[in-house]
Design an enzyme around this catalytic site. Sequence first.
Site, PDB file in Angstrom:
ATOM      1  N   ASP A   1     -22.370  64.466  27.456  1.00  0.00           N
ATOM      2  CA  ASP A   1     -21.544  63.884  26.400  1.00  0.00           C
ATOM      3  C   ASP A   1     -20.550  64.948  25.928  1.00  0.00           C
ATOM      4  OD1 ASP A   1     -23.107  65.663  25.022  1.00  0.00           O
ATOM      5  OD2 ASP A   1     -23.258  64.380  23.261  1.00  0.00           O
TER       6      ASP A   1
ATOM      7  N   TYR B   1     -23.058  58.724  31.217  1.00  0.00           N
ATOM      8  CA  TYR B   1     -23.781  59.383  30.137  1.00  0.00           C
ATOM      9  C   TYR B   1     -24.989  58.553  29.684  1.00  0.00           C
ATOM     10  CZ  TYR B   1     -25.534  60.667  25.695  1.00  0.00           C
ATOM     11  OH  TYR B   1     -26.422  60.987  24.704  1.00  0.00           O
TER      12      TYR B   1
ATOM     13  N   GLU C   1     -28.441  55.174  21.784  1.00  0.00           N
ATOM     14  CA  GLU C   1     -27.391  55.778  22.600  1.00  0.00           C
ATOM     15  C   GLU C   1     -26.098  54.968  22.554  1.00  0.00           C
ATOM     16  OE1 GLU C   1     -27.289  58.648  23.704  1.00  0.00           O
ATOM     17  OE2 GLU C   1     -29.377  59.249  23.621  1.00  0.00           O
TER      18      GLU C   1
END
Length: 355
Positions: free
Chosen positions: A127, A109, A26
């Site tokens: 996102d 996020y 991520e």
Amino acid sequence: MTWYQQNRRDLPWRGESSPYRVWVSEVLLQQTQVATVVPYYQRFMERFPTVADVSAAPLADVLKMWEGLGYYARARYLHQAAMEIVTQYGGQLPNTYAELRRLPGFGEYTAGAVASIAFGEAVAAIDGNVKRVLSRLFAIQTSVTRQLKQIARELVEQASCLLSLDRQDACPTSPGDWNQALIELGALVCLPKTPRCATCPLNELCQAHQQGLEHVLPLKPVKKKLPHYDVSAAVICQAGQYLIAQRPLKGMLGGLWEFPGGKQESGETLSECLQREIREELGLTIEVEQPIISIKHSYTHFKITLHAFYCHLTEPQTPQTLQVADWQWVTLADMANFAFPRTDLKIIAALQQRD
DNA sequence: GAAGCGTGGAC
DNA sequence: TGTCCAAGCTT
């Protein structure tokens, strides 16, 4: 969810995973395309298989793995967070959104993505893809942020409830899969410029598509032109070694190494610019010799043309750390052990060609 | 809420 | 060659 199950890409961080691997993927994926990330992810996992490996490593090693990827603060935050996870959580990532959110580099996020994907928490992960998908699906034009958050939150909560009641089908059931399905739809179908509405599983539900607004939404802010600067860089040679300097840890390209130099001021030649910058940053007096290479480069907020010159010290001198974090005399071969920005990697390539 | 922060690929 | 923009975060 059926569409996702049938169309999801087979990515290295999917399948056999762990909270750590989800986290690293991520962070690497922040503002960075999947194709760019894949090789970095592979190398990062080989060098740092666990949280403990990152936390035990010097920041320089983490930055070296990040070399060329950009947004280098990500590497610093990842390193800081890894150290916190080892000292505060015994080397295991905390398993809730609220705790993750407190760690460096975990914004809304990333905390949502890790909490939902790695730990099954029913929280949204919004996102750029999700923003685009939901903006179009609900034809949202104003108060974007508030509405999107509200909708995404309701969707992931409802989806996880509904799916848990209906387990006889083979569809994925976790909030993490729900969030990834929205992301994947945005990445593969609901594209920014040319959305593939004909093959979209949501086309009959999509308000933007029904209204012919899919090319208009989401609304984009007007962007201003990037200013351009001429910048000089000094390749100072002495006895087969070159002087490189480390940029201050905070700010642009923080912690990376470079050939020292700086922005040309008005009324100043590139040669004068170099002499001034090297005096200000390192306290050295140099003579500027022949040009090596000029490189055009675009950053997030401005563009530059970087002019590199061979230089030498006018007399034996020791550099000072006036405006640099550190300095070092290195051979061309030694440079492989330091993390450089893209522009300086191009200068190094030019030096190797002449070597 | 806005600005600052990299790089490469697509068009 | 120029512009857009990508699995965003911090200050």
